[in-house]
Design an enzyme around this catalytic site. Structure first.
Site, PDB file in Angstrom:
ATOM      1  N   LYS A  76       0.787  -1.122   0.118  1.00  0.00           N
ATOM      2  CA  LYS A  76      -0.116   0.151   0.172  1.00  0.00           C
ATOM      3  C   LYS A  76       0.960   1.327  -0.120  1.00  0.00           C
ATOM      4  CE  LYS A  76      -3.887   1.813   2.852  1.00  0.00           C
ATOM      5  NZ  LYS A  76      -4.647   1.553   4.174  1.00  0.00           N
ATOM      6  N   SER A 152      -9.538   1.969   3.173  1.00  0.00           N
ATOM      7  CA  SER A 152      -8.539   2.860   2.337  1.00  0.00           C
ATOM      8  C   SER A 152      -7.829   1.766   1.650  1.00  0.00           C
ATOM      9  CB  SER A 152      -7.873   3.968   3.172  1.00  0.00           C
ATOM     10  OG  SER A 152      -7.081   3.010   4.043  1.00  0.00           O
ATOM     11  N   SER A 176      -9.595  -0.615   7.257  1.00  0.00           N
ATOM     12  CA  SER A 176      -9.041  -0.304   5.861  1.00  0.00           C
ATOM     13  C   SER A 176      -8.564  -1.490   5.042  1.00  0.00           C
ATOM     14  CB  SER A 176      -8.185   0.600   5.985  1.00  0.00           C
ATOM     15  OG  SER A 176      -8.646   1.841   5.982  1.00  0.00           O
TER      16      SER A 176
HETATM   17  N1  GLN Z   1     -12.899   4.252   7.158  1.00  0.00           N
HETATM   18  C1  GLN Z   1     -11.980   4.389   8.352  1.00  0.00           C
HETATM   19  C2  GLN Z   1     -11.577   5.943   8.195  1.00  0.00           C
HETATM   20  O1  GLN Z   1     -11.983   6.641   7.354  1.00  0.00           O
HETATM   21  C3  GLN Z   1     -10.835   3.571   8.508  1.00  0.00           C
HETATM   22  C4  GLN Z   1      -9.697   4.033   7.969  1.00  0.00           C
HETATM   23  C5  GLN Z   1      -8.652   2.989   7.999  1.00  0.00           C
HETATM   24  O2  GLN Z   1      -8.637   2.211   8.625  1.00  0.00           O
HETATM   25  N2  GLN Z   1      -7.540   3.553   7.514  1.00  0.00           N
HETATM   26  O3  GLN Z   1     -10.830   6.474   8.903  1.00  0.00           O
END
Ligand code: GLN
Length: 486
Positions: A76, A152, A176
């Site tokens: 990532k 994400s 994410s």
């Molecule tokens: N969707 C969550 C956020 O927007 C989690 C994101 C993540 O795990 N990096 O914070």
């Protein structure tokens, strides 16, 4: 069809396939699907070939090339690699080149795996749809390219679904890894907090962040985790807990394990088709000899607001380092040093990142700290206690991963609260520091994958992988290929 991760490693170790062939095949797969998916930010061609040739020479000399010999992997874009850029999907790091490899990258390489690409993500991990990427733009879901892949780690999830035989590194602060895994019909694990080193992960919220993987199945997750986990002197939060052979552990099966169904985990707002598939999935586990019972996690409804406050507070502090001086983008308009800070950040952070920084700075400020941040920390403790109590009665708990399946691009991006709502069932794992795995348990009538999630006790990552593996031996949802497939 290309072979899976373990088959590839076995073939390279057994000198049936060259690492160079495996890497060329992986890069070919990425090149075939990426024009439709926009899942990668960079592909590593020449250097990856050179690394593969090196490995082939070592094998020819009779050296042990490692358990993941010749397996291609992707990182990532918030995981530092010495090659290429590490942007976190942000304009502020558009041209940032890390001077070192993250520990996970180094460990996978030491196990014989070869990094071939960086994957797209929401800026700094903030989002659930991979629409907040300032570098690549939105990634598309291989099951339906008008839809988001989740986020994400959306680039990693889309590739895990559309290709075969690679390891995809993701990060998970509030879901994410698991939510995009659910949206794309793949298996994703967020290990226990402290299980895997975060050295070289660009921090979002340090008390919640964890690195994990997105794969075709639980067995591949187990193989990758075995190579990555364990104490790292470069990350003081990594735990000195022995790392079992997670692949061998899968063979213990699921019979006799106790599984809790939290009555709070099918809240209003869960799509009825999602609920139906997950309940069918629970029945599969019951038929495999799992002892299924109801449990209660009474503070569940406070998890999302608690997450929003704590993650924003930590983000506002972690992101203070991007000031136009130490790293990355610098405004050309600025005169004074304060203007360098203010303008660089104003010009290079996207709207969601700015929103989180403002919320986080507010809840940490004098006069509001006790009312918001401190209170959230107390509620977090209650949520953690809920899990401790439940795990005295059961070995794992189960839920839908996300209340909804993949949604159309553009559907929620203008309404942050709508987007935050999809995280309700994934944030508790990060708040409670427990491991969580998501895997496909069926499809909706519209043909979109549904993900089911298991939580386990801290450092019992092997138990939830065992359950997921038993489920996958009895079902074939994880073997279905999406329309976009290399
Ligand atoms: N969707 C969550 C956020 O927007 C989690 C994101 C993540 O795990 N990096 O914070």
């Amino acid at each position: 069809m290309s072979p899976g991760v373990l088959e590839t490693a076995a073939a390279v170790r057994g000198r049936k396939v060259k690492a160079a062939e495996s890497v060329a095949e992986a890069i070919g797969q990425i090149r075939r699907v990426d024009p439709q998916l926009h899942a990668v930010s960079q592909v590593r061609e020449d250097e990856a070939r050179r690394a593969a040739d090196d490995l082939d020479r070592r094998i020819a000399r009779g050296e042990d090339p490692g358990p993941l010999a010749g397996v291609a992997f992707t990182a990532k874009d918030n995981i530092c690699t010495r090659w290429g850029t590490t942007t976190a999907g942000s304009k502020i790091l558009e041209s940032y080149r890390a001077p070192y490899d993250a520990t996970v990258v180094e460990r996978l390489a030491r196990a014989g795996a070869i990094c071939v690409a960086k994957t797209n993500m929401d800026e700094f991990g903030m989002g659930s749809s991979t629409e907040n990427s300032a570098t690549v733009g939105p990634t598309r879901n291989p099951w339906r390219t008008t839809h988001v892949p989740g986020g994400s780690s959306g680039g990693a999830a889309a590739l895990a679904a559309a290709t075969r035989g690679m390891i995809h590194l993701g990060s998970d602060t509030g879901g994410s890894i698991r939510q995009p895994a659910a949206c794309c019909g793949v298996t994703g694990i967020k290990p226990s907090y402290g299980r895997v080193s975060r050295y070289g992960l660009l921090a979002f919220a340090s008390s919640l962040d964890q690195i994990g993987v997105l794969e075709a199945d639980a067995r591949e997750c187990a193989a990758a985790l075995s190579a990555m986990a364990g104490k790292d002197p470069m990350d003081s939060t990594s735990a000195d807990v022995p790392v079992p052979d997670y692949v061998a552990g899968l063979e213990k099966g699921a019979r006799g394990l106790r599984l809790g169904v939290p009555k709070e985990y099918f809240p209003e707002g869960v799509d009825p088709e999602v609920e139906a598939r997950v309940r069918e999935g629970i029945d599969v586990l019951r038929r495999l000899g799992v002892d299924v019972r109801e449990v209660s996690l009474p503070h569940t409804r406070h998890a999302n607001p608690t997450y929003v406050l704590i993650s924003a507070a930590e983000a506002s502090s972690n992101l203070a380092r991007y000031d136009g001086v130490h790293y990355g983008y610098r405004s050309s308009e600025a005169g004074s040093v304060l203007e360098v800070y203010a303008r660089s950040r104003a010009e290079a952070f996207g709207p969601e990142v700015k929103r989180r920084i403002m919320v986080g700075t507010f809840v940490l400020s004098a006069g509001y700290y006790d009312a918001f941040y401190n209170k959230a920390c107390k509620v977090r403790k209650l949520i953690r206690r809920d899990f401790e109590a439940a795990f005295r009665e059961v070995d794992a708990v189960v839920s839908p991963t996300s209340p909804v399946t993949a949604f159309p691009i553009g559907d929620k991006i203008d309404d942050p609260l709508k987007l935050y709502a999809v995280d309700v069932l994934t944030v508790p794992a990060n708040l409670a520091t427990v491991p969580g795995v998501s895997f496909p348990c069926g499809f909706t009538r519209a043909g979109l994958p549904v993900g089911m999630q298991l939580y386990g006790r801290p450092f019992e990552d092997g138990t939830i992988l065992r359950l997921a593996h038993a489920f996958q031996e009895a079902t074939d949802h994880h073997r279905k290929a999406p329309p976009v497939r290399a």
